[in-house]
Scaffold this active site. Sequence first.
Site, PDB file in Angstrom:
ATOM      1  N   HIS A  84      12.171   1.835  13.947  1.00 47.78           N
ATOM      2  CA  HIS A  84      12.274   3.179  13.176  1.00 47.78           C
ATOM      3  C   HIS A  84      13.657   3.367  12.583  1.00 47.78           C
ATOM      4  O   HIS A  84      14.382   3.801  13.349  1.00 47.78           O
ATOM      5  CB  HIS A  84      12.279   4.158  14.568  1.00 47.78           C
ATOM      6  CG  HIS A  84      10.880   4.335  15.018  1.00 47.78           C
ATOM      7  ND1 HIS A  84       9.897   5.202  14.484  1.00 47.78           N
ATOM      8  CD2 HIS A  84      10.146   3.707  15.971  1.00 47.78           C
ATOM      9  CE1 HIS A  84       8.739   5.323  15.088  1.00 47.78           C
ATOM     10  NE2 HIS A  84       8.757   4.306  15.816  1.00 47.78           N
ATOM     11  N   CYS A 136       6.642   1.524  11.939  1.00 45.53           N
ATOM     12  CA  CYS A 136       5.714   1.247  13.348  1.00 45.53           C
ATOM     13  C   CYS A 136       4.352   1.450  13.047  1.00 45.53           C
ATOM     14  O   CYS A 136       3.826   0.328  12.278  1.00 45.53           O
ATOM     15  CB  CYS A 136       6.178   2.466  14.089  1.00 45.53           C
ATOM     16  SG  CYS A 136       6.159   2.094  16.002  1.00 45.53           S
ATOM     17  N   GLU A 152      14.640   5.626  10.583  1.00 40.15           N
ATOM     18  CA  GLU A 152      15.284   6.661  10.410  1.00 40.15           C
ATOM     19  C   GLU A 152      16.121   7.327  11.576  1.00 40.15           C
ATOM     20  O   GLU A 152      16.865   8.489  11.537  1.00 40.15           O
ATOM     21  CB  GLU A 152      14.026   7.800  10.578  1.00 40.15           C
ATOM     22  CG  GLU A 152      13.268   7.978  11.637  1.00 40.15           C
ATOM     23  CD  GLU A 152      11.914   7.027  11.940  1.00 40.15           C
ATOM     24  OE1 GLU A 152      11.181   7.420  12.729  1.00 40.15           O
ATOM     25  OE2 GLU A 152      12.195   5.946  11.295  1.00 40.15           O
TER      26      GLU A 152
END
Length: 544
Positions: free
Chosen positions: A516, A382, A518
């Site tokens: 993102h 990001c 994750e």
Amino acid sequence: MARFIFITGGVVSSLGKGLMAASLAALLQARGYSVRIRKFDPYLNVDPGTMSPYQHGEVYVTDDGAETDLDLGHYERFTGVPSRQSDNVTSGRIYQQIIARERRGDYLGATVQVIPHVTDAIKAFARAETDDVDFVLCEIGGTVGDIESLPFIEAIRQLKNEEGRGNAISIHVTLVPYIAAAGELKTKPTQHSVRELAALGVQPDVLVCRCEHPLPPADRAKIALFCNVPASAVIPALDAKSIYAVPMQYHAEGLDSEVLKAFGIEPKGAPDLSRWIEIMDRLTNPQGEVTIGVVGKYVGLQDAYKSLNEALVHGGIANRVKVNVRWIDAELFENDDSDIAGSLEPCDAILVPGAFGERGAEGKIASVKFARERKIPYFGICFGMQMACVEGARDTAGIADASSTEFGATDEPVVGMITEWMGRAGLETRAAEGDLGGTMRLGAYDAKLDGNSVVASIYGGTEISERHRHRYEVNTHYQAALEQGGLVFSGMSPDGTLPEIVERPDHPWFVGVQFHPELKSKPFDPHPLFASFIEAAVKQSRLV
């Protein structure tokens, strides 16, 4: 019909209700049941989207674009069940909806009150979209006794009565502190907490007792006697070496069996815990280790990067190595990058995570430059991708004044605010002076990858879907200059207007992503980007 498990906490906060809920759901899954977990937060924010990470940790984003509590990340990581907008509700969101209905006249002149209007809304959230699951686990945020949580406690009291015996139970998580001077555990705080909960009309069926030392049988019997539960329903919860050891630890203490007993369900054999056994084997028997330098601005609170930290662990699981995370404050390099080598040279790879605002930005740009020049694996997420583009524009494309409009007016807006984009429901727009809450590009969006790119080989395909949370985008007007400087745009939105991924093909491993990743990584299914990033770190460690 779904059965409900209501989870409350007592004595103090931060006892691990979220991990307990996630672990219990994983155990029920291992027994063949389908589950859904949801979180009820008593605070008055509509969602945590506008809260500082120092206040509430990370904001976890779902596929459908909800900004939610970080516990939903635990729920997904442990169960693999994607969370939805309906899985997290706050007092603020409930009151917002009730007041909007009152203003429209939906209540037909009735006096709007906590009971029944607020409690009815809470019950409606608990029951929403649950027809397709066997168990719904509802975690109530905060601690019993907090004035904010009273409507939620009353709502679950009503729900237990309405659902009937055998269809709803209550689990209370409490603290059994160890008094070092006396050399013993004290059960009185748990007794008082259960008494307070019972006074509100909710009698726990199972008690989960957090303690630093093993809970002796005599203390379990004492808690059972004074809290009106069977001794077998008093479940000790000691600290674990890893959060991924918690499901097996709770199973060893009989939590899942006791929950099924409370529902009157006879367990059918033992649960299949093979995936958790494999995960713990990889965690406890690594074949090497790597050090990852995370250069961020919220490093004083690791919960601000909870999903990121776990995704790095998952990358280690995929490569059977231990991942040591070195948290580095980006402001250390803000005005003087003379210390950057001392901080980053010990690292096998460098990661710059998402963030908002100008503070620490120059330190992150310096970290990107260090990774690029030293050929150290770099992962920008990001904001980390945006700073990689600013660094590339300044240092390899010759645009000395390259910057982001997030930091103020600039003649070279390599990164700028996105004011419209194609969302799931069509064209979405945003004004620069508009509300901050819920106005970002949020949730899952598709991207198309260059078939010859590094990321296409990592993903094993050219079409992906990833979760986003951002207000600014890399400006495609600078694409040609950046690519001439070696930074290739290897992933774009399906309409070709929004950059999703950049990479440097001439670098051992240099990838920046606008989304993102994750948020979708799990211990039993590590995200491919994190698995590849840790693999690159392993190779780097062997070069040093």
